[in-house]
Motif scaffolding. Structure first.
Motif, PDB file in Angstrom:
ATOM      1  N   GLY A 108      29.998 -74.663  38.681  1.00 27.92           N
ATOM      2  CA  GLY A 108      29.343 -74.100  37.515  1.00 27.92           C
ATOM      3  C   GLY A 108      30.161 -72.982  36.895  1.00 27.92           C
ATOM      4  O   GLY A 108      30.956 -72.318  37.576  1.00 27.92           O
ATOM      5  N   TYR A 109      29.969 -72.761  35.612  1.00 24.46           N
ATOM      6  CA  TYR A 109      30.670 -71.725  34.861  1.00 24.46           C
ATOM      7  C   TYR A 109      29.663 -71.025  33.967  1.00 24.46           C
ATOM      8  O   TYR A 109      28.774 -71.667  33.392  1.00 24.46           O
ATOM      9  CB  TYR A 109      31.774 -72.326  33.980  1.00 24.46           C
ATOM     10  N   CYS A 110      29.811 -69.717  33.817  1.00 25.95           N
ATOM     11  CA  CYS A 110      28.950 -68.953  32.921  1.00 25.95           C
ATOM     12  C   CYS A 110      29.733 -68.621  31.654  1.00 25.95           C
ATOM     13  O   CYS A 110      30.747 -67.917  31.723  1.00 25.95           O
ATOM     14  CB  CYS A 110      28.486 -67.658  33.582  1.00 25.95           C
ATOM     15  N   ALA A 111      29.297 -69.121  30.532  1.00 19.51           N
ATOM     16  CA  ALA A 111      29.940 -68.836  29.244  1.00 19.51           C
ATOM     17  C   ALA A 111      29.043 -67.905  28.448  1.00 19.51           C
ATOM     18  O   ALA A 111      27.859 -68.207  28.242  1.00 19.51           O
ATOM     19  CB  ALA A 111      30.197 -70.120  28.477  1.00 19.51           C
ATOM     20  N   ALA A 112      29.605 -66.797  27.993  1.00 24.61           N
ATOM     21  CA  ALA A 112      28.813 -65.806  27.269  1.00 24.61           C
ATOM     22  C   ALA A 112      28.364 -66.298  25.904  1.00 24.61           C
ATOM     23  O   ALA A 112      27.351 -65.842  25.372  1.00 24.61           O
ATOM     24  CB  ALA A 112      29.609 -64.509  27.120  1.00 24.61           C
ATOM     25  N   ASP A 113      29.133 -67.233  25.328  1.00 25.38           N
ATOM     26  CA  ASP A 113      28.799 -67.753  24.007  1.00 25.38           C
ATOM     27  C   ASP A 113      29.451 -69.121  23.817  1.00 25.38           C
ATOM     28  O   ASP A 113      30.108 -69.645  24.728  1.00 25.38           O
ATOM     29  CB  ASP A 113      29.240 -66.785  22.904  1.00 25.38           C
ATOM     30  N   ARG A 114      29.289 -69.695  22.642  1.00 23.80           N
ATOM     31  CA  ARG A 114      29.811 -71.026  22.369  1.00 23.80           C
ATOM     32  C   ARG A 114      31.332 -71.047  22.397  1.00 23.80           C
ATOM     33  O   ARG A 114      31.932 -72.032  22.843  1.00 23.80           O
ATOM     34  CB  ARG A 114      29.302 -71.528  21.009  1.00 23.80           C
ATOM     35  N   GLU A 115      31.949 -69.981  21.929  1.00 22.77           N
ATOM     36  CA  GLU A 115      33.410 -69.924  21.894  1.00 22.77           C
ATOM     37  C   GLU A 115      33.990 -69.956  23.311  1.00 22.77           C
ATOM     38  O   GLU A 115      34.974 -70.653  23.574  1.00 22.77           O
ATOM     39  CB  GLU A 115      33.876 -68.658  21.162  1.00 22.77           C
ATOM     40  N   GLU A 116      33.381 -69.195  24.215  1.00 26.87           N
ATOM     41  CA  GLU A 116      33.864 -69.199  25.593  1.00 26.87           C
ATOM     42  C   GLU A 116      33.604 -70.553  26.256  1.00 26.87           C
ATOM     43  O   GLU A 116      34.422 -71.042  27.039  1.00 26.87           O
ATOM     44  CB  GLU A 116      33.217 -68.082  26.407  1.00 26.87           C
ATOM     45  N   ALA A 117      32.482 -71.163  25.928  1.00 25.32           N
ATOM     46  CA  ALA A 117      32.178 -72.486  26.475  1.00 25.32           C
ATOM     47  C   ALA A 117      33.230 -73.505  26.042  1.00 25.32           C
ATOM     48  O   ALA A 117      33.680 -74.339  26.843  1.00 25.32           O
ATOM     49  CB  ALA A 117      30.794 -72.939  26.013  1.00 25.32           C
ATOM     50  N   LEU A 118      33.640 -73.433  24.780  1.00 23.92           N
ATOM     51  CA  LEU A 118      34.675 -74.332  24.278  1.00 23.92           C
ATOM     52  C   LEU A 118      35.988 -74.109  25.023  1.00 23.92           C
ATOM     53  O   LEU A 118      36.666 -75.063  25.421  1.00 23.92           O
ATOM     54  CB  LEU A 118      34.867 -74.122  22.777  1.00 23.92           C
ATOM     55  N   ARG A 119      36.343 -72.846  25.230  1.00 24.00           N
ATOM     56  CA  ARG A 119      37.592 -72.539  25.935  1.00 24.00           C
ATOM     57  C   ARG A 119      37.565 -73.091  27.352  1.00 24.00           C
ATOM     58  O   ARG A 119      38.539 -73.702  27.820  1.00 24.00           O
ATOM     59  CB  ARG A 119      37.813 -71.020  25.966  1.00 24.00           C
ATOM     60  N   ILE A 120      36.465 -72.898  28.055  1.00 29.57           N
ATOM     61  CA  ILE A 120      36.347 -73.388  29.432  1.00 29.57           C
ATOM     62  C   ILE A 120      36.462 -74.906  29.469  1.00 29.57           C
ATOM     63  O   ILE A 120      37.170 -75.480  30.302  1.00 29.57           O
ATOM     64  CB  ILE A 120      35.014 -72.936  30.058  1.00 29.57           C
TER      65      ILE A 120
ATOM     66  N   HIS B 277      31.234 -80.759  36.655  1.00 25.68           N
ATOM     67  CA  HIS B 277      31.391 -79.379  36.212  1.00 25.68           C
ATOM     68  C   HIS B 277      30.302 -79.074  35.187  1.00 25.68           C
ATOM     69  O   HIS B 277      30.104 -79.838  34.242  1.00 25.68           O
ATOM     70  CB  HIS B 277      32.764 -79.178  35.580  1.00 25.68           C
ATOM     71  N   VAL B 278      29.615 -77.960  35.366  1.00 24.68           N
ATOM     72  CA  VAL B 278      28.509 -77.591  34.487  1.00 24.68           C
ATOM     73  C   VAL B 278      28.822 -76.251  33.821  1.00 24.68           C
ATOM     74  O   VAL B 278      28.965 -75.230  34.503  1.00 24.68           O
ATOM     75  CB  VAL B 278      27.180 -77.497  35.254  1.00 24.68           C
ATOM     76  N   ILE B 279      28.928 -76.277  32.493  1.00 25.71           N
ATOM     77  CA  ILE B 279      29.184 -75.058  31.728  1.00 25.71           C
ATOM     78  C   ILE B 279      27.854 -74.559  31.172  1.00 25.71           C
ATOM     79  O   ILE B 279      27.265 -75.181  30.289  1.00 25.71           O
ATOM     80  CB  ILE B 279      30.181 -75.314  30.576  1.00 25.71           C
ATOM     81  N   LEU B 280      27.376 -73.454  31.719  1.00 29.06           N
ATOM     82  CA  LEU B 280      26.122 -72.855  31.261  1.00 29.06           C
ATOM     83  C   LEU B 280      26.431 -71.888  30.120  1.00 29.06           C
ATOM     84  O   LEU B 280      27.219 -70.956  30.284  1.00 29.06           O
ATOM     85  CB  LEU B 280      25.444 -72.124  32.414  1.00 29.06           C
ATOM     86  N   VAL B 281      25.835 -72.134  28.985  1.00 29.30           N
ATOM     87  CA  VAL B 281      26.135 -71.354  27.782  1.00 29.30           C
ATOM     88  C   VAL B 281      24.958 -70.430  27.465  1.00 29.30           C
ATOM     89  O   VAL B 281      23.813 -70.884  27.385  1.00 29.30           O
ATOM     90  CB  VAL B 281      26.402 -72.277  26.571  1.00 29.30           C
ATOM     91  N   ASN B 282      25.255 -69.144  27.305  1.00 34.63           N
ATOM     92  CA  ASN B 282      24.203 -68.169  27.019  1.00 34.63           C
ATOM     93  C   ASN B 282      23.786 -68.271  25.548  1.00 34.63           C
ATOM     94  O   ASN B 282      24.017 -67.385  24.725  1.00 34.63           O
ATOM     95  CB  ASN B 282      24.680 -66.750  27.338  1.00 34.63           C
ATOM     96  N   ASP B 283      23.170 -69.406  25.259  1.00 33.13           N
ATOM     97  CA  ASP B 283      22.712 -69.717  23.913  1.00 33.13           C
ATOM     98  C   ASP B 283      21.716 -70.860  24.019  1.00 33.13           C
ATOM     99  O   ASP B 283      21.559 -71.470  25.090  1.00 33.13           O
ATOM    100  CB  ASP B 283      23.902 -70.146  23.032  1.00 33.13           C
ATOM    101  N   SER B 284      21.021 -71.147  22.940  1.00 35.82           N
ATOM    102  CA  SER B 284      20.116 -72.293  22.896  1.00 35.82           C
ATOM    103  C   SER B 284      20.852 -73.466  22.284  1.00 35.82           C
ATOM    104  O   SER B 284      21.276 -73.418  21.119  1.00 35.82           O
ATOM    105  CB  SER B 284      18.873 -71.940  22.056  1.00 35.82           C
TER     106      SER B 284
END
Length: 209
Positions: A27-39, A199-206
């Motif tokens: 799992g990965y914690c992404a603070a926003d959509r941009e970080e999720a894209l990078r990951i 791999h699961v990218i958790l995004v701090n967004d809806s």
């Protein structure tokens, strides 16, 4: 999104990541959509064959556009006249993109499918599965996650596809056997036998439905 909710989500995401690790998933914690894209792009090698299962979340973080315009072999099923051929290619792809209809706080994923191409690819086939999941999909346990998948995700998706099911009229699952039902196959992913596959990218967004 409210800053206090984001703070709460960040703490909860850490708990989900630990749960995923205990289930042989990453799992990965992404603070926003941009970080999720990078990951996500860091997880996909250049030149890799990539397919997907209709994940709105992957579109919303800009991942699909990045793959289409980048150095990747993106299998775009919308570009195929023979949709079945595109779906079958997914099973031999290097990477399969998807989301989850719901995920529990301890890392169990719930997915419901109509044609089963998405849930079957999550279960087996593609060498790597990347799930982009908004924190709006995190639920306390399997029971509440299943309820979310059936009463939130499924009705919205049925409406999106213009299907004639009871849930498109009531907004909630009616446990139907309609010819149009998309609640045909249920997948509970509680453990991955193959380490480094899911791999699961958790995004701090809806994101998504």
């Amino acid at each position: 999104m409210n800053e206090m909710i984001k703070k709460r989500n960040a703490l909860l995401a850490g708990k989900v990541v630990k749960g995923l690790a205990s289930r042989n998933m990453t799992g990965y914690c992404a603070a926003d959509r941009e970080e999720a894209l990078r990951i996500a792009l860091e997880l996909i090698p250049k030149g890799a064959s990539v397919s997907m299962g209709g994940a709105m979340s992957a579109h919303e973080i800009g991942l699909v556009d990045a793959l289409k315009s980048g150095d990747y072999d993106f299998i775009d099923r919308d570009a195929y006249d023979d949709k079945r051929a595109a779906m079958l290619k997914a099973y031999d792809a290097d990477v399969f993109l998807t989301s989850a209809n719901a995920i529990t706080e301890d890392g169990v994923m719930i997915n419901i499918d109509g044609n089963a191409n998405r849930v079957s690819a999550i279960a087996q086939g593609p060498r790597k599965v990347i799930c982009v999941v908004g924190m709006n999909k995190v639920c306390p346990d399997v029971d509440s996650a299943m309820k979310r998948a059936r009463n939130v995700a499924a009705p919205v998706n049925a409406q999106r596809f213009g299907l004639d099911t009871p849930c498109t009229k009531t907004g909630a699952c009616m446990n139907c056997k309609s010819p149009d039902t998309i609640c045909c196959q249920f997948l509970i992913t509680r453990f991955s036998r193959h380490k480094d596959r899911i791999h699961v990218i958790l995004v701090n967004d809806s994101l998504g439905f």
